[in-house]
Design an enzyme around this catalytic site. Structure first.
Site, short mmCIF file in Angstrom:
data_model
loop_
_atom_site.label_atom_id
_atom_site.label_comp_id
_atom_site.label_asym_id
_atom_site.label_seq_id
_atom_site.Cartn_x
_atom_site.Cartn_y
_atom_site.Cartn_z
N GLU A 55 0.84 -1.20 0.00
CA GLU A 55 0.00 0.00 0.00
C GLU A 55 0.87 1.25 0.00
OE1 GLU A 55 -2.32 -1.31 3.40
OE2 GLU A 55 -1.00 -0.14 4.69
N PRO A 56 1.55 1.52 -1.10
CA PRO A 56 2.41 2.70 -1.15
C PRO A 56 1.62 3.98 -1.39
CG PRO A 56 2.61 1.39 -3.16
CD PRO A 56 1.56 0.75 -2.34
N GLY A 57 2.15 5.06 -0.84
CA GLY A 57 1.61 6.38 -1.15
C GLY A 57 2.66 7.14 -1.95
N ARG A 106 6.12 19.72 4.73
CA ARG A 106 7.12 18.67 4.97
C ARG A 106 8.48 19.22 5.42
NH1 ARG A 106 9.00 15.28 2.11
NH2 ARG A 106 8.71 13.49 3.43
N TYR A 163 9.24 17.85 9.08
CA TYR A 163 10.18 16.72 9.16
C TYR A 163 11.63 17.12 8.85
CZ TYR A 163 5.72 14.35 8.18
OH TYR A 163 4.42 13.96 8.17
N CYS A 210 3.25 33.88 8.94
CA CYS A 210 3.85 34.50 10.12
C CYS A 210 4.32 33.43 11.09
CB CYS A 210 2.88 35.47 10.76
SG CYS A 210 2.79 36.96 9.77
N1 LLP Z 1 0.08 2.26 4.84
C1 LLP Z 1 -0.12 2.80 6.05
C2 LLP Z 1 -0.87 2.06 7.06
C3 LLP Z 1 0.41 4.07 6.35
O1 LLP Z 1 0.23 4.60 7.56
C4 LLP Z 1 1.12 4.77 5.35
C5 LLP Z 1 1.67 6.09 5.62
C6 LLP Z 1 1.27 4.18 4.09
C7 LLP Z 1 0.75 2.92 3.88
C8 LLP Z 1 1.99 4.85 2.95
O2 LLP Z 1 3.32 5.15 3.24
P1 LLP Z 1 4.25 5.73 2.07
O3 LLP Z 1 4.34 4.68 0.99
O4 LLP Z 1 3.59 6.96 1.55
O5 LLP Z 1 5.56 6.02 2.68
N2 LLP Z 1 3.44 12.52 5.91
C9 LLP Z 1 4.71 11.79 5.92
C10 LLP Z 1 4.51 10.35 5.65
C11 LLP Z 1 3.62 9.72 6.70
C12 LLP Z 1 2.99 8.51 6.19
C13 LLP Z 1 1.98 7.97 7.13
N3 LLP Z 1 1.54 6.68 6.76
C14 LLP Z 1 5.65 12.42 4.91
O6 LLP Z 1 5.27 13.39 4.27
O7 LLP Z 1 6.79 11.97 4.79
#
Ligand code: LLP
Length: 409
Positions: free
Chosen positions: A269-271, A308, A312, A338
């Site tokens: 499940e990539p984002g 970000r 981070y 601000c």
């Molecule tokens: N599956 C679950 C259960 C998750 O909590 C997440 C991300 C993903 C998949 C996808 O992860 P990815 O492939 O995108 O790394 N906002 C942060 C990233 C936090 C992600 C939270 N969970 C950033 O901008 O680096």
């Protein structure tokens, strides 16, 4: 972003100047071709495996992107009822949506289950409630915390012993007792290690832990290894070697299925991996301030649009697309909020002048979805480029949008 022969930048033939002129500044722009390539890259790394990609849509929930995913056969991972509804509006069947909550009220879980989605159970109390409520009548998955620390920074690690996510693998006996007591039909085991993980080693380590736990469940159909693949934020950054990872995991997965006695599905499940590189935040320089200590470049954006770097300490590569041949100089790139909203410190950029366009790379994931209306600023428009055509997929907000939820005006 590619370059024309005269060294100017473009996205599928459209220059940042053209895009900003048509849609305004600042602007989020996504290249659909990049998303298509990333999906294909992931699929090819796991050839021969019954692979399902569940896009973690928290990275970017624009309906145009969700629809693009659906068109490519990618399904959805959601973390809230809101994301679930967005998925349904984009045309996903509830059965194609996995709900991966984190300590949510149980009614959210009931709503998802009753709609026909699969839920990843993330605590023993929720598992107990699920058993009492549904017994063996509805399937579920369980999110295991493997106690492995990996990820780009501490804030985005989700599988170490101190992380709030999932049920510790050390509680396996308790999990099995509850499953047994209520005859819960556990069809999948899930884990998500964290975000921005480059090396194959942690992925392999958690796969081993999950597959080891999986032997104790009799109804499994799915092993879900989460997301977290690293993308290249800095030029020259190492990224996850998908072919290598694919070969290693596929090998273990095939062996496990053989032992288990039937073929299972492997889910990721990539984002970030799917959408980060597709996106750019185009901004315009409002002021160049030469201070005795630093050269400050102010832009018409801030932590309200891309948080970000401030949240981070993340690096986002920046290109001055208006002056590609300019002499290189050092700048602090800062926002108009601000607060100290510094995008980049002591960054080398081609000479920056008022009115220049600065393009932030890797803005497709966790950009617009983490944006806010802080300082009563509007969210920018979003544009999707497909086959050389730019399409507005979200208009810029207006004052009316900010006032919509306020009462007693
Ligand atoms: N599956 C679950 C259960 C998750 O909590 C997440 C991300 C993903 C998949 C996808 O992860 P990815 O492939 O995108 O790394 N906002 C942060 C990233 C936090 C992600 C939270 N969970 C950033 O901008 O680096």
């Amino acid at each position: 972003m590619q370059r024309f022969e005269n060294n100017t930048y473009h996205l599928q033939g459209l220059t940042p100047e053209q895009l900003i002129e048509e849609f305004g500044s600042p602007l989020y722009v996504y290249n659909a071709a990049t998303i298509r390539n990333k999906v294909a890259e992931l699929q090819s790394a796991f050839e021969g495996v019954n692979l399902k990609i569940k896009y973690a849509c928290k990275a970017n929930t624009n309906l145009a992107i969700l629809k693009l995913m659906r068109e490519m056969g990618v399904e959805l991972d959601v973390v809230s009822p809101g994301e679930m509804e967005m998925g349904k509006i984009a045309g996903f069947e509830p059965s194609q949506i996995t709900f991966t909550p984190s300590g949510v009220p149980f009614w959210e879980v009931a709503q998802a289950v009753d709609a026909g989605a699969i839920v990843n159970i993330d605590s023993l109390p929720l598992l107990e409630w699920f058993g009492q409520t549904y017994g063996s009548s509805k399937p579920c998955m369980i999110r295991i915390k493997p106690n492995v620390a990996a990820g780009g920074n501490e804030k985005i690690m989700t599988a170490h012993a101190d992380s709030k996510f999932g049920i510790s693998v050390l509680l396996l006996t308790d999990i099995l007792n509850i499953v047994d007591q209520y005859q819960i039909k556990v069809i999948g085991l899930h884990q998500h290690t964290g975000s921005d993980i480059k090396d194959a080693a942690p992925f392999i380590q958690v796969a081993d832990i999950l597959l080891d736990a999986a032997r104790h469940f009799k109804d499994l159909e799915i092993i879900d290894l989460g997301g977290g693949f690293k993308v290249s934020y800095r030029p020259g950054d190492g990224i996850t070697d998908m072919q290598h990872l694919g070969a290693k995991i596929s090998d273990r997965f095939h062996k496990f299925c053989k032992e288990y006695g039937r073929p299972l599905q492997l889910w990721f499940e990539p984002g970030k991996f799917l959408v980060s590189e597709s996106g750019y935040l185009l901004t315009t320089v409002t002021v160049v301030k030469q201070d005795p200590a630093r050269n400050f470049v102010h832009i018409d954006s801030g932590l309200n649009h891309l948080i970000r770097p401030m949240m981070y300490g993340s690096y986002h590569h920046i290109i001055n697309t208006s002056n590609p041949e300019g002499e290189e100089k050092h700048y602090n790139v800062v926002g108009y909020i601000c607060e100290t909203d510094t995008f980049a410190t002591d960054r080398v950029l081609a000479e920056v002048r008022k009115g220049d366009i600065l393009a932030f790379m890797n803005a497709g994931a966790y950009g617009i979805t983490m944006s806010s209306n802080y300082n009563a600023r509007f969210r920018p428009a979003e544009v999707l480029i497909e086959e050389g055509q730019a399409r507005l997929i979200r208009r810029k907000e207006t004052l009316e949008d900010l006032l919509r939820t306020q009462e007693g005006l």
